[in-house]
Design a protein around this motif. Structure first.
Motif, PDB file in Angstrom:
ATOM      1  N   GLN A  46      13.332 -14.128   3.908  1.00 17.32           N
ATOM      2  CA  GLN A  46      12.791 -13.553   5.222  1.00 17.32           C
ATOM      3  C   GLN A  46      13.906 -13.755   6.252  1.00 17.32           C
ATOM      4  O   GLN A  46      14.572 -14.557   6.237  1.00 17.32           O
ATOM      5  CB  GLN A  46      11.850 -14.791   5.616  1.00 17.32           C
ATOM      6  N   LYS A  47      13.966 -12.706   7.113  1.00 16.93           N
ATOM      7  CA  LYS A  47      14.680 -12.539   8.073  1.00 16.93           C
ATOM      8  C   LYS A  47      14.195 -13.071   9.527  1.00 16.93           C
ATOM      9  O   LYS A  47      13.099 -12.541   9.753  1.00 16.93           O
ATOM     10  CB  LYS A  47      15.339 -11.125   8.357  1.00 16.93           C
ATOM     11  N   ASP A 116      -8.963 -11.700   8.805  1.00 15.45           N
ATOM     12  CA  ASP A 116      -9.757 -11.258   7.678  1.00 15.45           C
ATOM     13  C   ASP A 116     -11.290 -12.118   7.878  1.00 15.45           C
ATOM     14  O   ASP A 116     -11.277 -13.114   7.712  1.00 15.45           O
ATOM     15  CB  ASP A 116      -9.300 -11.663   6.669  1.00 15.45           C
ATOM     16  N   ASN A 117     -12.351 -11.212   8.405  1.00 15.37           N
ATOM     17  CA  ASN A 117     -13.406 -11.773   8.625  1.00 15.37           C
ATOM     18  C   ASN A 117     -13.563 -12.926   9.797  1.00 15.37           C
ATOM     19  O   ASN A 117     -14.148 -13.996   9.422  1.00 15.37           O
ATOM     20  CB  ASN A 117     -14.073 -12.304   6.959  1.00 15.37           C
ATOM     21  N   GLY A 118     -12.775 -12.721  10.548  1.00 15.71           N
ATOM     22  CA  GLY A 118     -12.667 -13.580  11.774  1.00 15.71           C
ATOM     23  C   GLY A 118     -11.551 -14.496  11.733  1.00 15.71           C
ATOM     24  O   GLY A 118     -11.352 -15.456  12.466  1.00 15.71           O
ATOM     25  N   TYR A 119     -11.014 -14.733  10.428  1.00 13.50           N
ATOM     26  CA  TYR A 119      -9.934 -15.854  10.334  1.00 13.50           C
ATOM     27  C   TYR A 119      -8.627 -15.197  10.178  1.00 13.50           C
ATOM     28  O   TYR A 119      -8.320 -14.044   9.707  1.00 13.50           O
ATOM     29  CB  TYR A 119     -10.168 -16.475   8.739  1.00 13.50           C
ATOM     30  N   ASP A 120      -7.652 -15.782  10.748  1.00 18.60           N
ATOM     31  CA  ASP A 120      -6.164 -15.381  10.911  1.00 18.60           C
ATOM     32  C   ASP A 120      -5.612 -15.270   9.309  1.00 18.60           C
ATOM     33  O   ASP A 120      -5.921 -16.194   8.481  1.00 18.60           O
ATOM     34  CB  ASP A 120      -5.250 -16.437  11.513  1.00 18.60           C
ATOM     35  N   VAL A 121      -5.071 -14.200   8.937  1.00 14.14           N
ATOM     36  CA  VAL A 121      -4.575 -13.901   7.857  1.00 14.14           C
ATOM     37  C   VAL A 121      -3.151 -14.818   7.902  1.00 14.14           C
ATOM     38  O   VAL A 121      -2.366 -14.697   8.545  1.00 14.14           O
ATOM     39  CB  VAL A 121      -4.240 -12.454   7.628  1.00 14.14           C
ATOM     40  N   LYS A 122      -2.852 -15.528   6.920  1.00 15.63           N
ATOM     41  CA  LYS A 122      -1.970 -16.403   6.717  1.00 15.63           C
ATOM     42  C   LYS A 122      -1.091 -16.129   5.371  1.00 15.63           C
ATOM     43  O   LYS A 122      -1.713 -15.860   4.470  1.00 15.63           O
ATOM     44  CB  LYS A 122      -2.257 -18.010   6.700  1.00 15.63           C
ATOM     45  N   VAL A 123       0.242 -16.111   5.404  1.00 19.96           N
ATOM     46  CA  VAL A 123       1.074 -15.882   4.168  1.00 19.96           C
ATOM     47  C   VAL A 123       1.787 -16.962   3.970  1.00 19.96           C
ATOM     48  O   VAL A 123       2.035 -18.023   4.730  1.00 19.96           O
ATOM     49  CB  VAL A 123       1.892 -14.525   4.363  1.00 19.96           C
ATOM     50  N   VAL A 124       2.544 -16.952   2.757  1.00 22.47           N
ATOM     51  CA  VAL A 124       3.247 -18.181   2.514  1.00 22.47           C
ATOM     52  C   VAL A 124       4.475 -17.961   3.006  1.00 22.47           C
ATOM     53  O   VAL A 124       5.287 -17.069   3.022  1.00 22.47           O
ATOM     54  CB  VAL A 124       3.513 -18.272   0.845  1.00 22.47           C
ATOM     55  N   GLY A 125       4.851 -19.171   3.561  1.00 18.40           N
ATOM     56  CA  GLY A 125       6.449 -19.296   4.116  1.00 18.40           C
ATOM     57  C   GLY A 125       7.244 -19.953   3.275  1.00 18.40           C
ATOM     58  O   GLY A 125       7.177 -20.276   2.068  1.00 18.40           O
ATOM     59  N   PRO A 126       8.640 -20.223   3.931  1.00 12.13           N
ATOM     60  CA  PRO A 126       9.780 -20.836   3.004  1.00 12.13           C
ATOM     61  C   PRO A 126       9.380 -22.151   2.397  1.00 12.13           C
ATOM     62  O   PRO A 126       9.923 -22.802   1.528  1.00 12.13           O
ATOM     63  CB  PRO A 126      10.859 -21.003   3.922  1.00 12.13           C
ATOM     64  N   ASP A 127       8.220 -22.847   3.352  1.00 12.39           N
ATOM     65  CA  ASP A 127       7.727 -24.211   2.931  1.00 12.39           C
ATOM     66  C   ASP A 127       6.966 -24.233   1.491  1.00 12.39           C
ATOM     67  O   ASP A 127       6.541 -25.143   1.136  1.00 12.39           O
ATOM     68  CB  ASP A 127       7.221 -24.944   3.883  1.00 12.39           C
ATOM     69  N   GLY A 128       6.494 -22.994   1.163  1.00 14.97           N
ATOM     70  CA  GLY A 128       5.605 -23.121   0.184  1.00 14.97           C
ATOM     71  C   GLY A 128       3.994 -23.014   0.364  1.00 14.97           C
ATOM     72  O   GLY A 128       3.222 -23.132  -0.400  1.00 14.97           O
ATOM     73  N   MET A 129       4.037 -23.114   1.801  1.00 14.61           N
ATOM     74  CA  MET A 129       2.670 -23.207   2.457  1.00 14.61           C
ATOM     75  C   MET A 129       2.092 -22.133   3.100  1.00 14.61           C
ATOM     76  O   MET A 129       2.913 -21.344   3.533  1.00 14.61           O
ATOM     77  CB  MET A 129       2.242 -24.343   3.033  1.00 14.61           C
ATOM     78  N   GLU A 130       0.859 -21.811   3.395  1.00 16.93           N
ATOM     79  CA  GLU A 130       0.414 -20.602   4.013  1.00 16.93           C
ATOM     80  C   GLU A 130       0.580 -20.929   5.717  1.00 16.93           C
ATOM     81  O   GLU A 130      -0.362 -21.332   6.024  1.00 16.93           O
ATOM     82  CB  GLU A 130      -0.931 -20.267   3.720  1.00 16.93           C
ATOM     83  N   ALA A 209       7.583  -1.725   5.941  1.00 19.44           N
ATOM     84  CA  ALA A 209       6.442  -1.887   4.820  1.00 19.44           C
ATOM     85  C   ALA A 209       5.482  -3.029   5.114  1.00 19.44           C
ATOM     86  O   ALA A 209       4.534  -3.069   4.515  1.00 19.44           O
ATOM     87  CB  ALA A 209       6.940  -1.967   3.359  1.00 19.44           C
ATOM     88  N   PHE A 210       6.108  -3.890   5.767  1.00 20.16           N
ATOM     89  CA  PHE A 210       5.288  -5.217   6.182  1.00 20.16           C
ATOM     90  C   PHE A 210       5.159  -5.497   7.631  1.00 20.16           C
ATOM     91  O   PHE A 210       6.100  -5.284   8.498  1.00 20.16           O
ATOM     92  CB  PHE A 210       6.156  -6.401   5.478  1.00 20.16           C
ATOM     93  N   LEU A 211       4.011  -6.120   7.943  1.00 16.93           N
ATOM     94  CA  LEU A 211       3.978  -6.532   9.268  1.00 16.93           C
ATOM     95  C   LEU A 211       4.749  -7.700   9.773  1.00 16.93           C
ATOM     96  O   LEU A 211       4.971  -8.452   8.703  1.00 16.93           O
ATOM     97  CB  LEU A 211       2.550  -6.802   9.676  1.00 16.93           C
ATOM     98  N   PRO A 212       5.286  -7.901  11.032  1.00 16.58           N
ATOM     99  CA  PRO A 212       6.104  -9.085  11.205  1.00 16.58           C
ATOM    100  C   PRO A 212       5.058 -10.345  11.238  1.00 16.58           C
ATOM    101  O   PRO A 212       3.974 -10.117  11.150  1.00 16.58           O
ATOM    102  CB  PRO A 212       6.360  -8.761  12.836  1.00 16.58           C
ATOM    103  N   ARG A 213       5.804 -11.389  11.008  1.00 19.83           N
ATOM    104  CA  ARG A 213       5.009 -12.721  10.974  1.00 19.83           C
ATOM    105  C   ARG A 213       5.630 -13.732  12.044  1.00 19.83           C
ATOM    106  O   ARG A 213       6.611 -13.698  12.278  1.00 19.83           O
ATOM    107  CB  ARG A 213       5.472 -13.334   9.440  1.00 19.83           C
ATOM    108  N   PHE A 214       4.361 -14.392  12.258  1.00 19.75           N
ATOM    109  CA  PHE A 214       4.411 -15.479  13.464  1.00 19.75           C
ATOM    110  C   PHE A 214       4.630 -16.830  12.654  1.00 19.75           C
ATOM    111  O   PHE A 214       3.601 -17.073  11.922  1.00 19.75           O
ATOM    112  CB  PHE A 214       3.618 -15.301  14.537  1.00 19.75           C
ATOM    113  N   LYS A 257       9.743 -21.515  17.369  1.00 14.10           N
ATOM    114  CA  LYS A 257       8.629 -20.268  17.119  1.00 14.10           C
ATOM    115  C   LYS A 257       9.575 -19.226  16.505  1.00 14.10           C
ATOM    116  O   LYS A 257      10.654 -18.894  17.214  1.00 14.10           O
ATOM    117  CB  LYS A 257       7.945 -20.210  18.425  1.00 14.10           C
ATOM    118  N   LYS A 258       9.192 -18.631  15.627  1.00 14.91           N
ATOM    119  CA  LYS A 258      10.072 -17.442  15.198  1.00 14.91           C
ATOM    120  C   LYS A 258       9.064 -16.102  14.658  1.00 14.91           C
ATOM    121  O   LYS A 258       7.958 -16.352  14.442  1.00 14.91           O
ATOM    122  CB  LYS A 258      10.476 -17.890  13.724  1.00 14.91           C
ATOM    123  N   ILE A 259       9.607 -14.900  14.993  1.00 20.83           N
ATOM    124  CA  ILE A 259       9.163 -13.775  14.340  1.00 20.83           C
ATOM    125  C   ILE A 259      10.111 -13.418  13.280  1.00 20.83           C
ATOM    126  O   ILE A 259      11.113 -13.343  13.332  1.00 20.83           O
ATOM    127  CB  ILE A 259       9.274 -12.772  15.589  1.00 20.83           C
TER     128      ILE A 259
END
Length: 316
Positions: A46-47, A116-130, A209-214, A257-259
């Motif tokens: 992740q950059k 997604d159905n009103g909830y923020d879509v979260k993805v896994v970060g370097p900490d192994g958590m969403e 191919a991927f959306l930016p992440r906050f 805070k990071k993009i």
């Protein structure tokens, strides 16, 4: 008496050492300085496209906080040697309400979090958590200028839980004997909210191919002192020896805070880490934890001989 002396002599001969209270880490990585061992490796990581760092501070006044243990009856505190403050955490219960927690809540303008159905879509970060949220904005205008799109945000940081305060004091008891004691207290902090504003730069949401992440994460430390810096006013000892204190606790918060965008990089590597097993094994061989790299560089073609045989010349 002779038996006692022999036991003392035997104990003196024993090589007993105190265990180390601190330790040093082992990475398993080493480099002999030769560039011949350096190879290129592709990694999918992740950059960080843009980042902002903030330092915030909050104050909390604590009055008549009881400390333990009790001093002997009739004691009087002469001097404060040291005051310490640290975060409270119960490893037996991660959801314990007394654990000191930082809960950031962020609202942004100029962009929106993907839902997604009103909830923020979260993805896994370097900490192994969403811990990362997908973010979207119409970046077409700034894409034409080959620049990023600015977004703005407001963050509220809610701090809840307890901190542990320790006070090293020198006191005199009713026999006029000077003693040293460490007093401690589990201090509850009323919910405290800190607010800050920020600006970040968002890359194109179309040229990838991927959306930016906050991503955002915070850490907290605490410092404490006597409220008026006076022992007589801030520290009281009851006739039974119960100690109470007036304190000012400073909460020091660092947030970043990071993009982030997923990328693939080519890096120079000296190879994989190699660790030595700490327990002498009975088995002669053990399986590996990671597979070996199999590619063209590991299967180089043999050099062609200078003189070809008749069969090789026909094949050519």
């Amino acid at each position: 008496e002779e038996k006692i002396m022999k036991r003392k002599d035997n104990n003196d001969l024993l090589d007993l050492t105190q265990p180390e209270q601190c330790c040093e880490a082992t990475t398993g990585c080493s480099f002999d300085g030769s560039l011949r061992n350096v190879v290129s490796e592709p990694i999918y990581v992740q950059k960080v496209y843009d980042a902002a760092l903030f330092n915030l501070q909050g104050l909390r006044t604590i009055a008549n906080q009881p400390f333990a243990p009790k001093l002997p009856a009739g004691s009087r505190i002469l001097r404060v040697v040291d005051l310490r403050c640290r975060k409270f955490f119960n490893p037996e219960d991660i959801n314990c309400p007394d654990n000191l927690k930082i809960n950031p809540t962020t609202e942004i303008s100029g962009a929106s979090f993907v839902k997604d159905n009103g909830y923020d879509v979260k993805v896994v970060g370097p900490d192994g958590m969403e811990s990362q949220k997908l973010i979207y904005a119409d970046t077409s205008d700034c894409d034409k200028e080959n620049k990023g799109t600015p977004i703005f945000g407001t963050q509220n940081i809610d701090i809840t839980g307890n901190v542990v305060v320790e006070i090293d004091v020198i006191y005199v008891d009713d026999c006029s004997k000077r003693c040293k004691a460490t007093l401690s207290a589990n201090v509850n902090l009323d919910p405290l909210t800190l607010t800050n504003f920020f600006e970040l730069c968002l890359p194109s949401v179309f040229d990838g191919a991927f959306l930016p992440r906050f991503a955002e994460f915070c850490n907290l430390s605490c410092e404490t002192r006597l409220a008026t810096q006076s022992i007589t006013r801030d520290l009281t000892v009851s006739p039974s020896g119960r100690v109470r204190a007036n304190l000012i606790i400073s909460l020091c918060v660092t947030c970043e805070k990071k993009i982030i965008v997923p990328v693939q990089l080519c890096v120079l590597s000296t190879g994989f880490p190699q660790l030595s097993a700490e327990i002498a094994p009975i088995c002669e061989t053990f399986p590996s934890l990671f597979p070996k790299q199999i590619d063209e560089s590991t299967h180089k073609k043999p050099h062609r001989p200078c003189i070809l045989s008749e069969e090789e010349e026909e094949n050519e």
